[in-house]
Design a protein around this motif. Structure first.
Motif, PDB file in Angstrom:
ATOM      1  N   GLY A   1       2.707  -9.493  -1.634  1.00  0.00           N
ATOM      2  CA  GLY A   1       1.564  -9.628  -2.669  1.00  0.00           C
ATOM      3  C   GLY A   1       0.381  -8.548  -2.382  1.00  0.00           C
ATOM      4  O   GLY A   1       0.563  -7.232  -1.304  1.00  0.00           O
ATOM      5  N   THR A   2      -0.816  -9.181  -2.719  1.00  0.00           N
ATOM      6  CA  THR A   2      -1.626  -7.485  -2.910  1.00  0.00           C
ATOM      7  C   THR A   2      -2.866  -8.603  -2.426  1.00  0.00           C
ATOM      8  O   THR A   2      -3.421 -10.180  -2.517  1.00  0.00           O
ATOM      9  CB  THR A   2      -1.653  -7.880  -4.061  1.00  0.00           C
ATOM     10  N   GLN A   3      -4.140  -8.023  -1.597  1.00  0.00           N
ATOM     11  CA  GLN A   3      -4.875  -8.355  -0.714  1.00  0.00           C
ATOM     12  C   GLN A   3      -6.273  -7.534  -1.988  1.00  0.00           C
ATOM     13  O   GLN A   3      -5.936  -6.016  -1.016  1.00  0.00           O
ATOM     14  CB  GLN A   3      -4.915  -9.120   0.026  1.00  0.00           C
ATOM     15  N   ASN A   4      -7.086  -7.481  -1.825  1.00  0.00           N
ATOM     16  CA  ASN A   4      -8.418  -6.640  -2.229  1.00  0.00           C
ATOM     17  C   ASN A   4      -7.793  -5.294  -2.185  1.00  0.00           C
ATOM     18  O   ASN A   4      -8.321  -4.020  -2.073  1.00  0.00           O
ATOM     19  CB  ASN A   4      -8.558  -6.266  -0.558  1.00  0.00           C
ATOM     20  N   ALA A   5      -6.798  -5.051  -3.456  1.00  0.00           N
ATOM     21  CA  ALA A   5      -6.589  -4.165  -4.167  1.00  0.00           C
ATOM     22  C   ALA A   5      -7.676  -2.725  -4.508  1.00  0.00           C
ATOM     23  O   ALA A   5      -6.956  -1.811  -5.122  1.00  0.00           O
ATOM     24  CB  ALA A   5      -5.516  -4.323  -5.139  1.00  0.00           C
ATOM     25  N   ASP A   6      -8.552  -3.591  -4.718  1.00  0.00           N
ATOM     26  CA  ASP A   6      -9.980  -2.581  -5.489  1.00  0.00           C
ATOM     27  C   ASP A   6     -11.157  -2.403  -4.406  1.00  0.00           C
ATOM     28  O   ASP A   6     -11.437  -1.152  -4.627  1.00  0.00           O
ATOM     29  CB  ASP A   6     -10.515  -3.101  -6.336  1.00  0.00           C
TER      30      ASP A   6
ATOM     31  N   GLU B   1      -1.651   7.248 -11.928  1.00  0.00           N
ATOM     32  CA  GLU B   1      -2.275   6.521 -10.835  1.00  0.00           C
ATOM     33  C   GLU B   1      -1.888   5.045 -10.642  1.00  0.00           C
ATOM     34  O   GLU B   1      -2.111   4.138 -11.128  1.00  0.00           O
ATOM     35  CB  GLU B   1      -4.330   7.251 -10.930  1.00  0.00           C
ATOM     36  N   PHE B   2      -2.680   4.255  -9.222  1.00  0.00           N
ATOM     37  CA  PHE B   2      -2.727   3.068  -9.056  1.00  0.00           C
ATOM     38  C   PHE B   2      -3.141   2.918  -9.824  1.00  0.00           C
ATOM     39  O   PHE B   2      -4.418   2.809  -9.688  1.00  0.00           O
ATOM     40  CB  PHE B   2      -2.759   3.501  -7.380  1.00  0.00           C
ATOM     41  N   ASP B   3      -3.231   1.492 -10.351  1.00  0.00           N
ATOM     42  CA  ASP B   3      -3.712   0.974 -11.172  1.00  0.00           C
ATOM     43  C   ASP B   3      -4.396  -0.799 -10.050  1.00  0.00           C
ATOM     44  O   ASP B   3      -3.439  -1.260 -10.119  1.00  0.00           O
ATOM     45  CB  ASP B   3      -2.982  -0.247 -11.969  1.00  0.00           C
ATOM     46  N   ALA B   4      -5.448  -0.723  -9.917  1.00  0.00           N
ATOM     47  CA  ALA B   4      -5.631  -1.475  -8.785  1.00  0.00           C
ATOM     48  C   ALA B   4      -5.342  -2.960  -9.448  1.00  0.00           C
ATOM     49  O   ALA B   4      -5.439  -4.296  -8.778  1.00  0.00           O
ATOM     50  CB  ALA B   4      -7.260  -2.221  -8.381  1.00  0.00           C
ATOM     51  N   ALA B   5      -5.771  -3.233 -11.307  1.00  0.00           N
ATOM     52  CA  ALA B   5      -6.203  -4.461 -11.152  1.00  0.00           C
ATOM     53  C   ALA B   5      -4.032  -5.757 -11.682  1.00  0.00           C
ATOM     54  O   ALA B   5      -4.389  -6.966 -11.610  1.00  0.00           O
ATOM     55  CB  ALA B   5      -6.149  -4.277 -12.691  1.00  0.00           C
ATOM     56  N   ARG B   6      -3.353  -4.248 -11.393  1.00  0.00           N
ATOM     57  CA  ARG B   6      -1.841  -4.946 -11.341  1.00  0.00           C
ATOM     58  C   ARG B   6      -1.306  -4.625 -10.720  1.00  0.00           C
ATOM     59  O   ARG B   6      -0.137  -5.340 -10.143  1.00  0.00           O
ATOM     60  CB  ARG B   6      -1.201  -3.689 -12.452  1.00  0.00           C
ATOM     61  N   GLY B   7      -1.930  -4.413  -8.678  1.00  0.00           N
ATOM     62  CA  GLY B   7      -1.128  -4.274  -8.085  1.00  0.00           C
ATOM     63  C   GLY B   7       0.256  -3.129  -8.052  1.00  0.00           C
ATOM     64  O   GLY B   7       0.430  -1.988  -8.092  1.00  0.00           O
ATOM     65  N   GLY B   8       1.127  -4.001  -7.086  1.00  0.00           N
ATOM     66  CA  GLY B   8       2.586  -3.831  -7.341  1.00  0.00           C
ATOM     67  C   GLY B   8       2.669  -3.758  -8.743  1.00  0.00           C
ATOM     68  O   GLY B   8       4.559  -3.635  -8.654  1.00  0.00           O
ATOM     69  N   ASP B   9       2.592  -4.673  -9.769  1.00  0.00           N
ATOM     70  CA  ASP B   9       3.195  -5.089 -10.878  1.00  0.00           C
ATOM     71  C   ASP B   9       3.811  -3.538 -11.495  1.00  0.00           C
ATOM     72  O   ASP B   9       4.741  -3.983 -12.712  1.00  0.00           O
ATOM     73  CB  ASP B   9       2.988  -6.186 -11.288  1.00  0.00           C
ATOM     74  N   LYS B  10       3.039  -3.004 -11.721  1.00  0.00           N
ATOM     75  CA  LYS B  10       3.182  -1.357 -12.332  1.00  0.00           C
ATOM     76  C   LYS B  10       4.291  -0.747 -12.135  1.00  0.00           C
ATOM     77  O   LYS B  10       4.691  -0.167 -10.540  1.00  0.00           O
ATOM     78  CB  LYS B  10       2.039  -0.093 -12.375  1.00  0.00           C
ATOM     79  N   MET B  11       5.518  -0.373 -13.091  1.00  0.00           N
ATOM     80  CA  MET B  11       5.849   0.169 -12.560  1.00  0.00           C
ATOM     81  C   MET B  11       6.344   2.251 -12.399  1.00  0.00           C
ATOM     82  O   MET B  11       5.307   2.255 -13.844  1.00  0.00           O
ATOM     83  CB  MET B  11       7.441   0.052 -13.372  1.00  0.00           C
ATOM     84  N   PHE B  12       6.920   2.844 -12.041  1.00  0.00           N
ATOM     85  CA  PHE B  12       6.650   4.382 -12.474  1.00  0.00           C
ATOM     86  C   PHE B  12       8.522   4.453 -12.078  1.00  0.00           C
ATOM     87  O   PHE B  12       9.316   3.833 -12.214  1.00  0.00           O
ATOM     88  CB  PHE B  12       6.453   4.958 -10.191  1.00  0.00           C
ATOM     89  N   THR B  13       8.252   6.213 -13.019  1.00  0.00           N
ATOM     90  CA  THR B  13       9.224   6.918 -12.835  1.00  0.00           C
ATOM     91  C   THR B  13       8.951   8.175 -12.118  1.00  0.00           C
ATOM     92  O   THR B  13       7.781   8.529 -11.850  1.00  0.00           O
ATOM     93  CB  THR B  13      10.361   7.335 -13.849  1.00  0.00           C
ATOM     94  N   CYS B  14      10.539   8.995 -11.549  1.00  0.00           N
ATOM     95  CA  CYS B  14       9.673   9.807 -10.388  1.00  0.00           C
ATOM     96  C   CYS B  14      11.158  11.258 -10.785  1.00  0.00           C
ATOM     97  O   CYS B  14      12.573  10.726 -10.379  1.00  0.00           O
ATOM     98  CB  CYS B  14       9.825   9.827  -9.114  1.00  0.00           C
ATOM     99  N   ILE B  15      10.741  12.699 -10.972  1.00  0.00           N
ATOM    100  CA  ILE B  15      11.524  13.527 -10.772  1.00  0.00           C
ATOM    101  C   ILE B  15      10.962  14.301  -9.814  1.00  0.00           C
ATOM    102  O   ILE B  15       9.705  15.288  -9.998  1.00  0.00           O
ATOM    103  CB  ILE B  15      11.895  14.173 -12.041  1.00  0.00           C
ATOM    104  N   ALA B  16      11.599  14.350  -8.617  1.00  0.00           N
ATOM    105  CA  ALA B  16      10.994  15.622  -7.549  1.00  0.00           C
ATOM    106  C   ALA B  16      12.147  16.589  -7.235  1.00  0.00           C
ATOM    107  O   ALA B  16      13.006  16.495  -7.221  1.00  0.00           O
ATOM    108  CB  ALA B  16      10.743  14.507  -6.936  1.00  0.00           C
ATOM    109  N   SER B  17      11.564  17.765  -7.122  1.00  0.00           N
ATOM    110  CA  SER B  17      12.846  18.882  -6.739  1.00  0.00           C
ATOM    111  C   SER B  17      11.939  19.552  -6.473  1.00  0.00           C
ATOM    112  O   SER B  17      10.952  20.166  -6.433  1.00  0.00           O
ATOM    113  CB  SER B  17      13.355  19.320  -8.215  1.00  0.00           C
ATOM    114  N   ALA B  18      12.289  20.899  -6.572  1.00  0.00           N
ATOM    115  CA  ALA B  18      12.290  21.808  -5.471  1.00  0.00           C
ATOM    116  C   ALA B  18      11.474  22.616  -7.044  1.00  0.00           C
ATOM    117  O   ALA B  18      11.569  23.086  -7.820  1.00  0.00           O
ATOM    118  CB  ALA B  18      13.340  23.018  -5.475  1.00  0.00           C
ATOM    119  N   PRO B  19      10.142  23.815  -6.574  1.00  0.00           N
ATOM    120  CA  PRO B  19       9.620  24.055  -7.645  1.00  0.00           C
ATOM    121  C   PRO B  19       9.880  24.542  -8.987  1.00  0.00           C
ATOM    122  O   PRO B  19       9.758  24.871 -10.341  1.00  0.00           O
ATOM    123  CB  PRO B  19       8.390  25.041  -6.917  1.00  0.00           C
TER     124      PRO B  19
END
Length: 265
Positions: free
Chosen positions: A71-76, A233-251
């Motif tokens: 979990g999360t401690q001192n996330a802010d 950006e990272f949301d300190a209030a939600r810590g690890g609960d925020k979900m993301f998506t990602c597309i990473a590729s050659a430019p």
């Protein structure tokens, strides 16, 4: 900002985690359990995170920590460590070396240091948004200009069908030269070091993504959310609960990849 002390300490954390993880690798008795979300966790996951947390708390007592297992401690806090002791636990418990330890450091919510460590293959990817190295040697994404020449990676090809436009994913996959499920963090390691061209994650947690961003950006990879917008950006209030998506590729192929996945091409 001098990040070298944090880069050095990140390597110490990775080595300490590896010392915990390796004795369990390839063993059937690794304390396997299922978490509330039905994902697997082992004694190696928990032990590695415990060791890293203890090291951080001793060296940087004012820093925050967000970890997958504890979990999360001192996330802010101004400085926050993001830990995933074993990203790719399903590979780990099957003795497949496509997992890794993810370690990231945020400064005021922005990822500034990132690490992917694959202890079985002895591969350490380390980045700071400017430069990325693999075992100390500078690496970068390869200059692929056509999807038809690309190696496309994703952890699970079923997942895009569950959370996004599955037909659009199938269209992209049909255009790539090669598609493989060499995913989780190892896909990002391959992309950053010039061995792949596209890595897709239709849904992932903060500890799955934020530690790899400084590696990707330092290697010249173009990164966005699934819809093509910048990574949130990272949301300190939600810590690890925020979900993301990602597309990473050659430019050179990123915009086309985004358009295909979103039904615009």
């Amino acid at each position: 900002m001098n990040l070298q002390p944090y880069l050095d300490f990140t390597q110490e954390l990775a080595a300490a985690a590896a010392d915990v993880i390796l004795p369990y690798y390839g063993k059937t008795d690794c304390g396997l359990e299922s978490k509330d979300d039905d994902s697997p966790v082992t004694l190696a996951d928990r032990g590695a995170e415990e060791v890293m947390r203890a090291m951080i708390e001793k060296k940087f007592p004012g820093h925050g920590i967000v970890g997958e297992e504890y979990g999360t401690q001192n996330a802010d806090a101004e400085w926050v460590w993001i830990l995933d002791p074993i990203d790719g636990t399903k590979s780990f418990i099957a003795a497949v070396p496509l997992f890794g330890t993810l370690i990231g450091l945020l400064h005021n919510g922005k990822p500034v240091v990132g690490c992917v460590n694959q202890p079985v293959l002895n591969q350490l990817l380390l980045g700071d948004n400017e430069t990325t190295t693999l075992n100390g040697k500078k690496v970068c994404v390869r200059p692929t200009t056509k999807i038809s020449e690309s190696l496309l990676l994703t952890t699970d090809p079923i997942r895009p069908h569950k959370v996004h436009d599955g037909a659009a994913y199938d269209k992209l996959a049909s255009k790539a030269r090669t598609v493989r499920t060499w995913g989780d963090c190892y896909g990002y390691l391959m992309l950053s070091s010039g061995w792949a061209d596209i890595m897709l994650d239709p849904i992932l947690a903060a500890w799955d993504l934020l530690p790899v961003l400084p590696c990707l950006q330092g290697a010249g990879v173009t990164v966005s959310s699934w819809d093509g917008t910048p990574i949130a950006e990272f949301d300190a209030a939600r810590g690890g609960d925020k979900m993301f998506t990602c597309i990473a590729s050659a430019p050179a192929i990123h915009s086309e990849v985004v358009d295909i996945l979103n039904g615009r091409a």
